[in-house]
Write a protein that holds these residues in place. Structure first.
Motif, PDB file in Angstrom:
ATOM      1  N   THR A   1       0.810  -1.222   0.000  1.00 41.15           N
ATOM      2  CA  THR A   1       0.000   0.000   0.000  1.00 41.15           C
ATOM      3  C   THR A   1       0.839   1.266   0.000  1.00 41.15           C
ATOM      4  N   HIS A   2       2.129   1.146   0.274  1.00 36.73           N
ATOM      5  CA  HIS A   2       2.990   2.321   0.278  1.00 36.73           C
ATOM      6  C   HIS A   2       3.492   2.683  -1.123  1.00 36.73           C
ATOM      7  N   GLN A   3       3.204   1.854  -2.127  1.00 40.39           N
ATOM      8  CA  GLN A   3       3.819   2.085  -3.439  1.00 40.39           C
ATOM      9  C   GLN A   3       3.435   3.434  -4.036  1.00 40.39           C
ATOM     10  N   ARG A   4       2.157   3.798  -3.970  1.00 42.16           N
ATOM     11  CA  ARG A   4       1.728   5.052  -4.586  1.00 42.16           C
ATOM     12  C   ARG A   4       2.465   6.243  -3.976  1.00 42.16           C
ATOM     13  N   ARG A   5       2.596   6.240  -2.663  1.00 43.73           N
ATOM     14  CA  ARG A   5       3.303   7.332  -1.987  1.00 43.73           C
ATOM     15  C   ARG A   5       4.774   7.319  -2.355  1.00 43.73           C
ATOM     16  N   LEU A   6       5.353   6.136  -2.459  1.00 44.66           N
ATOM     17  CA  LEU A   6       6.772   6.034  -2.808  1.00 44.66           C
ATOM     18  C   LEU A   6       7.021   6.482  -4.244  1.00 44.66           C
ATOM     19  N   VAL A   7       6.134   6.122  -5.152  1.00 46.15           N
ATOM     20  CA  VAL A   7       6.297   6.547  -6.549  1.00 46.15           C
ATOM     21  C   VAL A   7       6.174   8.066  -6.658  1.00 46.15           C
ATOM     22  N   ASP A   8       5.222   8.640  -5.931  1.00 44.91           N
ATOM     23  CA  ASP A   8       5.093  10.103  -5.933  1.00 44.91           C
ATOM     24  C   ASP A   8       6.368  10.762  -5.393  1.00 44.91           C
ATOM     25  N   ALA A   9       6.905  10.220  -4.303  1.00 46.53           N
ATOM     26  CA  ALA A   9       8.149  10.768  -3.752  1.00 46.53           C
ATOM     27  C   ALA A   9       9.295  10.585  -4.736  1.00 46.53           C
ATOM     28  N   ALA A  10       9.321   9.454  -5.429  1.00 46.91           N
ATOM     29  CA  ALA A  10      10.373   9.219  -6.420  1.00 46.91           C
ATOM     30  C   ALA A  10      10.293  10.229  -7.557  1.00 46.91           C
ATOM     31  N   PHE A  11       9.080  10.561  -7.982  1.00 51.01           N
ATOM     32  CA  PHE A  11       8.931  11.543  -9.051  1.00 51.01           C
ATOM     33  C   PHE A  11       9.334  12.941  -8.568  1.00 51.01           C
ATOM     34  N   SER A  12       9.068  13.229  -7.298  1.00 51.49           N
ATOM     35  CA  SER A  12       9.547  14.503  -6.751  1.00 51.49           C
ATOM     36  C   SER A  12      11.064  14.544  -6.751  1.00 51.49           C
ATOM     37  N   TYR A  13      11.668  13.434  -6.329  1.00 53.41           N
ATOM     38  CA  TYR A  13      13.129  13.362  -6.356  1.00 53.41           C
ATOM     39  C   TYR A  13      13.662  13.491  -7.782  1.00 53.41           C
ATOM     40  N   GLU A  14      13.056  12.778  -8.724  1.00 52.93           N
ATOM     41  CA  GLU A  14      13.543  12.819 -10.102  1.00 52.93           C
ATOM     42  C   GLU A  14      13.398  14.219 -10.694  1.00 52.93           C
ATOM     43  N   GLY A  15      12.312  14.903 -10.344  1.00 57.10           N
ATOM     44  CA  GLY A  15      12.170  16.281 -10.811  1.00 57.10           C
ATOM     45  C   GLY A  15      13.271  17.163 -10.262  1.00 57.10           C
ATOM     46  N   ALA A  16      13.578  16.990  -8.977  1.00 55.88           N
ATOM     47  CA  ALA A  16      14.664  17.759  -8.369  1.00 55.88           C
ATOM     48  C   ALA A  16      16.006  17.378  -8.980  1.00 55.88           C
ATOM     49  N   ALA A  17      16.208  16.089  -9.243  1.00 55.00           N
ATOM     50  CA  ALA A  17      17.461  15.643  -9.849  1.00 55.00           C
ATOM     51  C   ALA A  17      17.622  16.205 -11.252  1.00 55.00           C
ATOM     52  N   ASP A  18      16.534  16.233 -12.023  1.00 54.62           N
ATOM     53  CA  ASP A  18      16.595  16.835 -13.357  1.00 54.62           C
ATOM     54  C   ASP A  18      17.006  18.301 -13.270  1.00 54.62           C
ATOM     55  N   GLU A  19      16.371  19.009 -12.350  1.00 58.25           N
ATOM     56  CA  GLU A  19      16.671  20.440 -12.238  1.00 58.25           C
ATOM     57  C   GLU A  19      18.087  20.671 -11.720  1.00 58.25           C
ATOM     58  N   ALA A  20      18.521  19.818 -10.789  1.00 55.77           N
ATOM     59  CA  ALA A  20      19.902  19.939 -10.323  1.00 55.77           C
ATOM     60  C   ALA A  20      20.877  19.670 -11.454  1.00 55.77           C
ATOM     61  N   SER A  21      20.534  18.725 -12.320  1.00 57.01           N
ATOM     62  CA  SER A  21      21.415  18.444 -13.464  1.00 57.01           C
ATOM     63  C   SER A  21      21.434  19.617 -14.430  1.00 57.01           C
ATOM     64  N   PHE A  22      20.293  20.278 -14.591  1.00 57.92           N
ATOM     65  CA  PHE A  22      20.255  21.434 -15.478  1.00 57.92           C
ATOM     66  C   PHE A  22      20.791  22.696 -14.798  1.00 57.92           C
ATOM     67  N   ALA A  23      21.118  22.583 -13.526  1.00 58.99           N
ATOM     68  CA  ALA A  23      21.890  23.637 -12.861  1.00 58.99           C
ATOM     69  C   ALA A  23      23.374  23.335 -12.974  1.00 58.99           C
ATOM     70  N   LEU A  24      23.744  22.106 -12.629  1.00 60.22           N
ATOM     71  CA  LEU A  24      25.149  21.730 -12.656  1.00 60.22           C
ATOM     72  C   LEU A  24      25.689  21.631 -14.083  1.00 60.22           C
ATOM     73  N   GLY A  25      24.844  21.115 -15.002  1.00 55.41           N
ATOM     74  CA  GLY A  25      25.286  20.971 -16.386  1.00 55.41           C
ATOM     75  C   GLY A  25      25.740  22.282 -17.012  1.00 55.41           C
ATOM     76  N   PRO A  26      24.878  23.313 -17.050  1.00 57.11           N
ATOM     77  CA  PRO A  26      25.313  24.609 -17.573  1.00 57.11           C
ATOM     78  C   PRO A  26      26.484  25.210 -16.799  1.00 57.11           C
ATOM     79  N   ALA A  27      26.503  24.979 -15.471  1.00 60.53           N
ATOM     80  CA  ALA A  27      27.635  25.491 -14.685  1.00 60.53           C
ATOM     81  C   ALA A  27      28.937  24.833 -15.132  1.00 60.53           C
ATOM     82  N   LEU A  28      28.909  23.531 -15.389  1.00 63.35           N
ATOM     83  CA  LEU A  28      30.098  22.845 -15.891  1.00 63.35           C
ATOM     84  C   LEU A  28      30.492  23.361 -17.267  1.00 63.35           C
ATOM     85  N   VAL A  29      29.499  23.638 -18.096  1.00 70.18           N
ATOM     86  CA  VAL A  29      29.782  24.208 -19.418  1.00 70.18           C
ATOM     87  C   VAL A  29      30.477  25.560 -19.274  1.00 70.18           C
TER      88      VAL A  29
END
Length: 422
Positions: free
Chosen positions: A139-167
């Motif tokens: 029963t925890h899967q839905r909550r975990l998937v939602d949290a995972a998508f929040s993490y992935e969204g943050a990871a994407d944005e962090a990559s698009f912060a670090l990526g241009p900074a590295l460039v």
């Protein structure tokens, strides 16, 4: 389960090594667009050609991503991502070579397009892995998937912060070409590692044709347009920051300016897991779209690097919540067997939007400077507001219908998750 406990559980399930590899594996794509823009515009003196080259890379990636996603749905991610990582790294190095050889605009644009066609969409494919990874959590899967998508969204944005900074850092310390070579090396190493990670074996061999009609629905098209608008936002903002930095005599700073967009976005992305579950994702997308529109308006009056950096930092706080809501809606309304195709299709829409935004903003900037480019940014946010204002009912009904059918969060999803590719 609290949000903090959800994040801890996800770390236990996937392991820290996987999270590191999945994050670093998405950096090359984040670096490639600004790296191409900076490399070509610096070498040729034309923002138009730079924007066209970066746009060609983005459009080709947008065209190739759903195909790769569909293949990953059918064959598993391992062979698809592995081939893409090796070809993409070769393409980035080849782009540097043709620019250094002064091969001419058409050749540069063509090589950029071929390179974009092969670059893997690590972020969307990482999202696909979370449902099967959490299949045994009940029963925890839905909550975990939602949290995972929040993490992935943050990871994407962090990559698009670090990526241009590295460039920007590589452009200042070495050269714009050195920035793309760095991206090529990262892709060869960490893209390959992402492909070979055991989690890449999790997936299904679905009847793809049987689910195609259920993917191409009106609600999914709305989500595609929503990502198109945020892609335009990215392309125009990145181009405007590049023009402003170049006008100030510090073109390498463009990556650092744009990186601040991802800083605020990453923090806000992690925080979205703390929103009450009763607030639907369609409502979250609407609020975030309005915030994007309001917070982007100061870009029309800024005239210095410090001012634009401050505006972009605050503006970023609305980006991840918007994208997390859109991707979460897609994960809920599409058939479980087509999640890989859906995630990469939304990434494709973002890429097409980036191409439109960077190309239009580049041409306007050639004539009227950075303010004209930032006007495209504001226009993109207004499109997002229009979409989310008029489509609230459609998206809500789509989510409820999916839940009623077992959809992305029900028993069908559990069953699909449990049949992994050996």
């Amino acid at each position: 389960m609290t949000p903090l406990a959800s994040y801890r559980r996800l770390l236990d399930i996937a392991g820290p090594a996987y999270l590191v590899v999945a994050f670093l594996g998405r950096l090359p794509l984040a670096m490639s667009q600004l790296g191409t823009l900076l490399l070509v515009s610096t070498a040729t003196g034309s923002y138009g050609l730079g924007g066209l080259s970066a746009g060609a890379l983005a459009v080709a990636n947008a065209l190739g991503a759903p195909v790769a996603g569909a293949l990953a749905d059918r064959l598993g991610q391992r062979p698809v991502v592995l081939v893409q990582s090796l070809l993409g790294a070769t393409g980035l190095a080849g782009l540097v070579a043709v620019v250094a050889a002064d091969a001419g605009g058409p050749v540069v644009v063509a090589v950029a397009a071929v390179t974009g066609l092969t670059l893997p969409q690590v972020g969307p494919l990482a999202r696909v892995r979370w449902r099967p990874l959490t299949a045994g959590t009940g029963t925890h899967q839905r909550r975990l998937v939602d949290a995972a998508f929040s993490y992935e969204g943050a990871a994407d944005e962090a990559s698009f912060a670090l990526g241009p900074a590295l460039v920007g850092l590589a452009a200042v310390l070495v050269s714009p070409g050195g920035a793309l070579l760095t991206a090529a090396a990262l892709l060869a190493v960490f893209g390959t590692a992402f492909a070979l990670d055991p989690s890449a074996r999790l997936g299904t061999r679905p009847d793809v044709a049987g689910h195609l009609g259920r993917l191409l629905t009106a609600s999914f098209l709305v989500l595609g347009l929503a990502q198109l608008s945020i892609g335009m936002f990215f392309g125009a903002t990145q181009t405007g920051a590049t023009v402003l930095a170049t006008e100030a005599g510090r073109p390498g700073v463009a990556g650092l300016v744009h990186a601040t967009l991802g800083v605020g976005s990453a923090v806000a992305g992690i925080a979205t897991a703390y929103l009450p579950e009763r607030v639907g994702h369609e409502r979250r997308a609407l609020v975030a779209a309005v915030a994007l529109a309001v917070l982007s308006l100061p870009l029309l009056v800024v005239d210095g690097l410090l001012a634009v950096t401050a505006v972009v930092l605050v503006l970023g706080c609305a980006v991840a919540p918007y994208m997390i809501a859109v991707f979460s809606l897609a994960e809920r309304v599409v058939p479980p067997a087509r999640v890989g195709t859906a995630m990469t299709a939304l990434a494709s829409a973002t890429g097409i939007g980036y191409a439109l935004g960077s190309s239009i903003a580049g041409r306007l900037a050639d004539a009227d400077g950075s303010t004209a480019a930032f006007a495209v940014t504001v226009a993109a946010t207004l499109l997002a507001v229009l979409l989310m204002t008029t489509q609230q009912g459609r998206l809500h009904r789509a989510v409820q219908a999916a839940l009623g059918d077992g959809g992305a969060s029900g028993e069908e999803g559990q069953a699909a998750a449990s049949t992994s590719v050996a």
